[in-house]
Motif scaffolding. Structure first.
Motif, PDB file in Angstrom:
ATOM      1  N   PRO A 194    -149.998  49.613-116.808  1.00  0.00           N
ATOM      2  CA  PRO A 194    -149.760  51.045-116.596  1.00  0.00           C
ATOM      3  C   PRO A 194    -150.579  51.891-117.569  1.00  0.00           C
ATOM      4  CG  PRO A 194    -147.938  50.077-117.803  1.00  0.00           C
ATOM      5  CD  PRO A 194    -148.836  48.939-117.435  1.00  0.00           C
ATOM      6  N   ALA A 195    -150.581  53.188-117.359  1.00  0.00           N
ATOM      7  CA  ALA A 195    -151.437  54.062-118.154  1.00  0.00           C
ATOM      8  C   ALA A 195    -151.084  54.035-119.633  1.00  0.00           C
ATOM      9  CB  ALA A 195    -151.361  55.497-117.616  1.00  0.00           C
ATOM     10  N   VAL A 196    -149.793  53.967-119.930  1.00  0.00           N
ATOM     11  CA  VAL A 196    -149.333  53.874-121.317  1.00  0.00           C
ATOM     12  C   VAL A 196    -149.070  52.400-121.633  1.00  0.00           C
ATOM     13  CG1 VAL A 196    -147.549  54.557-122.952  1.00  0.00           C
ATOM     14  CG2 VAL A 196    -148.357  56.194-121.236  1.00  0.00           C
ATOM     15  N   ASP A 197    -149.754  51.893-122.673  1.00  0.00           N
ATOM     16  CA  ASP A 197    -149.632  50.479-123.051  1.00  0.00           C
ATOM     17  C   ASP A 197    -149.936  49.547-121.876  1.00  0.00           C
ATOM     18  OD1 ASP A 197    -148.845  51.200-125.655  1.00  0.00           O
ATOM     19  OD2 ASP A 197    -146.750  51.374-125.030  1.00  0.00           O
ATOM     20  N   PRO A 198    -151.147  49.647-121.319  1.00  0.00           N
ATOM     21  CA  PRO A 198    -151.484  48.833-120.141  1.00  0.00           C
ATOM     22  C   PRO A 198    -151.489  47.337-120.449  1.00  0.00           C
ATOM     23  CG  PRO A 198    -153.444  49.896-121.029  1.00  0.00           C
ATOM     24  CD  PRO A 198    -152.278  50.483-121.758  1.00  0.00           C
ATOM     25  N   VAL A 199    -151.160  46.560-119.418  1.00  0.00           N
ATOM     26  CA  VAL A 199    -151.109  45.100-119.551  1.00  0.00           C
ATOM     27  C   VAL A 199    -151.978  44.392-118.509  1.00  0.00           C
ATOM     28  CG1 VAL A 199    -148.808  45.146-120.571  1.00  0.00           C
ATOM     29  CG2 VAL A 199    -149.043  44.947-118.089  1.00  0.00           C
ATOM     30  N   LYS A 200    -152.520  45.139-117.554  1.00  0.00           N
ATOM     31  CA  LYS A 200    -153.327  44.544-116.490  1.00  0.00           C
ATOM     32  C   LYS A 200    -154.618  45.338-116.291  1.00  0.00           C
ATOM     33  CE  LYS A 200    -149.345  43.060-113.686  1.00  0.00           C
ATOM     34  NZ  LYS A 200    -148.712  43.177-112.340  1.00  0.00           N
ATOM     35  N   ARG A 201    -155.642  44.663-115.755  1.00  0.00           N
ATOM     36  CA  ARG A 201    -156.872  45.347-115.330  1.00  0.00           C
ATOM     37  C   ARG A 201    -156.995  45.160-113.822  1.00  0.00           C
ATOM     38  NH1 ARG A 201    -162.676  44.758-115.061  1.00  0.00           N
ATOM     39  NH2 ARG A 201    -162.580  42.525-115.533  1.00  0.00           N
ATOM     40  N   ILE A 202    -156.504  46.141-113.079  1.00  0.00           N
ATOM     41  CA  ILE A 202    -156.491  46.039-111.616  1.00  0.00           C
ATOM     42  C   ILE A 202    -157.323  47.136-110.952  1.00  0.00           C
ATOM     43  CG2 ILE A 202    -154.269  44.862-111.563  1.00  0.00           C
ATOM     44  CD1 ILE A 202    -152.936  47.508-110.840  1.00  0.00           C
ATOM     45  N   ASP A 203    -157.839  48.070-111.741  1.00  0.00           N
ATOM     46  CA  ASP A 203    -158.697  49.144-111.217  1.00  0.00           C
ATOM     47  C   ASP A 203    -160.137  48.785-111.569  1.00  0.00           C
ATOM     48  OD1 ASP A 203    -156.593  51.447-110.485  1.00  0.00           O
ATOM     49  OD2 ASP A 203    -155.966  50.423-112.325  1.00  0.00           O
ATOM     50  N   LEU A 204    -160.968  48.602-110.545  1.00  0.00           N
ATOM     51  CA  LEU A 204    -162.278  47.986-110.747  1.00  0.00           C
ATOM     52  C   LEU A 204    -163.415  48.824-110.188  1.00  0.00           C
ATOM     53  CD1 LEU A 204    -161.340  44.339-109.627  1.00  0.00           C
ATOM     54  CD2 LEU A 204    -161.155  45.323-111.920  1.00  0.00           C
ATOM     55  N   VAL A 205    -164.563  48.719-110.844  1.00  0.00           N
ATOM     56  CA  VAL A 205    -165.834  49.203-110.320  1.00  0.00           C
ATOM     57  C   VAL A 205    -166.701  47.973-110.122  1.00  0.00           C
ATOM     58  CG1 VAL A 205    -167.909  50.568-110.766  1.00  0.00           C
ATOM     59  CG2 VAL A 205    -165.670  51.434-111.488  1.00  0.00           C
ATOM     60  N   THR A 206    -167.184  47.751-108.908  1.00  0.00           N
ATOM     61  CA  THR A 206    -168.023  46.588-108.615  1.00  0.00           C
ATOM     62  C   THR A 206    -169.322  47.065-107.975  1.00  0.00           C
ATOM     63  OG1 THR A 206    -167.253  46.123-106.361  1.00  0.00           O
ATOM     64  CG2 THR A 206    -165.877  45.322-108.170  1.00  0.00           C
ATOM     65  N   VAL A 207    -170.395  46.305-108.203  1.00  0.00           N
ATOM     66  CA  VAL A 207    -171.717  46.737-107.739  1.00  0.00           C
ATOM     67  C   VAL A 207    -172.465  45.570-107.120  1.00  0.00           C
ATOM     68  CG1 VAL A 207    -171.844  48.570-109.465  1.00  0.00           C
ATOM     69  CG2 VAL A 207    -172.785  46.321-110.009  1.00  0.00           C
ATOM     70  N   SER A 208    -173.397  45.897-106.241  1.00  0.00           N
ATOM     71  CA  SER A 208    -174.212  44.881-105.589  1.00  0.00           C
ATOM     72  C   SER A 208    -175.384  44.479-106.483  1.00  0.00           C
ATOM     73  CB  SER A 208    -174.728  45.414-104.246  1.00  0.00           C
ATOM     74  OG  SER A 208    -175.568  46.540-104.447  1.00  0.00           O
ATOM     75  N   PRO A 209    -176.028  43.344-106.182  1.00  0.00           N
ATOM     76  CA  PRO A 209    -177.214  42.949-106.943  1.00  0.00           C
ATOM     77  C   PRO A 209    -178.273  44.048-106.907  1.00  0.00           C
ATOM     78  CG  PRO A 209    -176.472  41.138-105.570  1.00  0.00           C
ATOM     79  CD  PRO A 209    -175.661  42.342-105.169  1.00  0.00           C
ATOM     80  N   GLY A 210    -178.957  44.220-108.015  1.00  0.00           N
ATOM     81  CA  GLY A 210    -179.980  45.261-108.086  1.00  0.00           C
ATOM     82  C   GLY A 210    -179.488  46.548-108.704  1.00  0.00           C
ATOM     83  N   VAL A 211    -178.166  46.701-108.839  1.00  0.00           N
ATOM     84  CA  VAL A 211    -177.598  47.849-109.542  1.00  0.00           C
ATOM     85  C   VAL A 211    -177.351  47.430-110.986  1.00  0.00           C
ATOM     86  CG1 VAL A 211    -175.689  49.485-109.695  1.00  0.00           C
ATOM     87  CG2 VAL A 211    -176.529  48.754-107.445  1.00  0.00           C
ATOM     88  N   THR A 212    -177.971  48.140-111.916  1.00  0.00           N
ATOM     89  CA  THR A 212    -177.847  47.813-113.333  1.00  0.00           C
ATOM     90  C   THR A 212    -176.659  48.549-113.937  1.00  0.00           C
ATOM     91  OG1 THR A 212    -180.233  47.502-113.534  1.00  0.00           O
ATOM     92  CG2 THR A 212    -179.011  47.894-115.572  1.00  0.00           C
ATOM     93  N   VAL A 213    -175.866  47.851-114.713  1.00  0.00           N
ATOM     94  CA  VAL A 213    -174.736  48.456-115.412  1.00  0.00           C
ATOM     95  C   VAL A 213    -175.175  48.765-116.840  1.00  0.00           C
ATOM     96  CG1 VAL A 213    -172.354  48.202-116.151  1.00  0.00           C
ATOM     97  CG2 VAL A 213    -173.098  47.181-113.990  1.00  0.00           C
ATOM     98  N   ALA A 214    -175.270  50.054-117.183  1.00  0.00           N
ATOM     99  CA  ALA A 214    -175.680  50.475-118.521  1.00  0.00           C
ATOM    100  C   ALA A 214    -174.495  50.545-119.470  1.00  0.00           C
ATOM    101  CB  ALA A 214    -176.390  51.825-118.454  1.00  0.00           C
ATOM    102  N   GLY A 215    -173.288  50.668-118.925  1.00  0.00           N
ATOM    103  CA  GLY A 215    -172.091  50.744-119.749  1.00  0.00           C
ATOM    104  C   GLY A 215    -170.891  51.080-118.895  1.00  0.00           C
ATOM    105  N   ALA A 216    -169.688  50.709-119.355  1.00  0.00           N
ATOM    106  CA  ALA A 216    -168.467  51.004-118.606  1.00  0.00           C
ATOM    107  C   ALA A 216    -167.292  51.015-119.567  1.00  0.00           C
ATOM    108  CB  ALA A 216    -168.245  49.967-117.505  1.00  0.00           C
TER     109      ALA A 216
END
Length: 296
Positions: A250-272
């Motif tokens: 949850p937003a306060v004291d989170p315990v899970k990572r279930i909200d994701l940003v995913t990208v296809s090959p060729g897209v460079t991730v500079a930071g997240a």
């Protein structure tokens, strides 16, 4: 968008059905566009910058369960994102969100374009009233070239004894980013402990993505952590852009990572990163990406 004539016809029907929710608000110069200007040397080359975010807005209610769409808008504005996928968006849905058209209201507050893709589209509470809708949306500072509300397998929360069946609410837009058409998808997967519906949804989403060419960005509330077996097929086609970005629920004291940003090959991730805010019961995730002008 690379589609068959069937999909093109479906897209026209989908756009016509949600024309009142496709708010093409005039996007004024923003911090995000200013950042693009700073990266002119990259734009002139082979890389185009794009900041993308995902946020389950909890129908405009914070972790405190108080409805405050201005607070939601401030949290979104602080992300300084060019494109944002939203989940749990109410459009004239009910008293919990004052029957507000949240998709349009947020677009106007942020001076962004929006495409709303309803999962549920129900009769109004009173005769002559607005239809009650709930779903996902995509906000964009860049021009929206095309949009479609796809069907994927769902287990309805609005009918007794539901069975898995195709239902809408998987949003896709094609945005024009400095001459590069980019496919962006916003999703909200099943929340139940049984992973079978999520597994079917992953298969359905990958089928949609396979019909499109060029850079692809899939964001959303997956209701499962990246290591979940039902998400495994995603990682054969996409990359988790925020592996080290932090927990989201949850937003306060989170315990899970279930909200994701995913990208296809060729897209460079500079930071997240994950952003700490209690404007919803989830935390948003923001990723700085670089798009190749000649994408596979």
């Amino acid at each position: 968008m690379q589609t068959s004539s069937r999909r093109a016809t479906g897209a026209r029907r989908a756009l016509a059905a949600v024309v009142t929710a496709l708010a093409l608000a005039a996007a004024a110069p923003s911090p995000a566009s200013a950042r693009d200007t700073e990266d002119t040397h990259e734009v002139k080359g082979r890389q185009v910058p794009l900041r993308v975010a995902t946020y389950n807005i909890h129908a405009g209610a914070g972790q405190d369960d108080v409805f405050d769409l201005d607070r939601t808008a401030r949290a979104l504005r602080d992300l300084r994102a060019d494109v944002i996928g939203l989940q749990e968006v109410d459009v004239h849905w009910g008293a919990r969100s004052d029957f507000v058209d949240e998709a349009r209201a947020l677009a106007e507050k942020l001076r962004m374009r929006v495409f709303f893709a309803p999962i549920y589209d129900l009769d109004p509470v009173t005769e002559g009233g607005e239809r009650r809708q709930y779903g996902v949306a995509i906000l964009s500072r860049h021009p929206v070239l095309d949009a479609e509300n796809h069907e994927i397998t769902r287990l309805s929360t609005q009918t007794p004894d539901p069975v898995p069946e195709p239902m809408p609410g998987f949003a896709e837009v094609v945005v024009g980013v400095r001459g590069v058409p980019v496919h962006v998808y916003s999703t909200h997967l099943d929340y139940r402990s049984d992973p079978s519906v999520r597994a079917a949804q992953v298969k359905d989403m990958l089928g949609v993505l396979a019909e499109d060419r060029g850079p692809k960005i899939l964001v959303g509330d997956f209701n499962a952590e990246p290591s979940a077996p039902e998400l495994a097929p995603l990682w054969r086609r996409l990359r988790d852009a925020a592996e080290d970005g932090g927990l989201t629920y949850p937003a306060v004291d989170p315990v899970k990572r279930i909200d994701l940003v995913t990208v296809s090959p060729g897209v460079t991730v500079a930071g997240a990163r994950t952003v700490a805010t209690d404007a919803s019961d989830h935390r948003p995730v923001v990723a700085d990406l670089r798009l190749g002008r000649h994408h596979p």
